[in-house]
Write an enzyme that holds these catalytic residues in place. Sequence first.
Site, short mmCIF file in Angstrom:
data_model
loop_
_atom_site.label_atom_id
_atom_site.label_comp_id
_atom_site.label_asym_id
_atom_site.label_seq_id
_atom_site.Cartn_x
_atom_site.Cartn_y
_atom_site.Cartn_z
N TYR A 127 -8.75 5.64 2.16
CA TYR A 127 -7.46 5.99 2.33
C TYR A 127 -7.13 7.00 3.52
CZ TYR A 127 -6.32 4.11 -2.19
OH TYR A 127 -6.10 3.34 -3.35
N HIS A 184 1.07 2.81 -6.88
CA HIS A 184 1.21 4.36 -6.69
C HIS A 184 2.12 4.69 -5.72
CE1 HIS A 184 -2.22 5.10 -9.68
NE2 HIS A 184 -3.04 4.15 -8.97
#
Length: 93
Positions: free
Chosen positions: A86, A16
């Site tokens: 994250y 990603h």
Amino acid sequence: GNLTRTLKRGMIRGLHWQAEPRPEVKLVRCAAGGVWDVVVDVRRDSSTFGRWTAFELTAENGRQLYIPAGFAHGFQCLSDGAEVSYLMGDSYV
């Protein structure tokens, strides 16, 4: 921040990234279990375009990985129930 939980060992998440004009940086760590984390340079004008590197991130080793803008990111779970946390430099677009 975000938290991703993957139930089965061997599962793959990614690759990603966010393209211009809203690229994002990430700070990634494994909060539970372990992952084999891969980063790939996807900047077409870069002398290292297409090159990749990988790191073992586990809750036990406590390593964090900074992923700059222009790099794709993904991981393979090394354990059941792996959790990856994250911190992102911009909102998802």
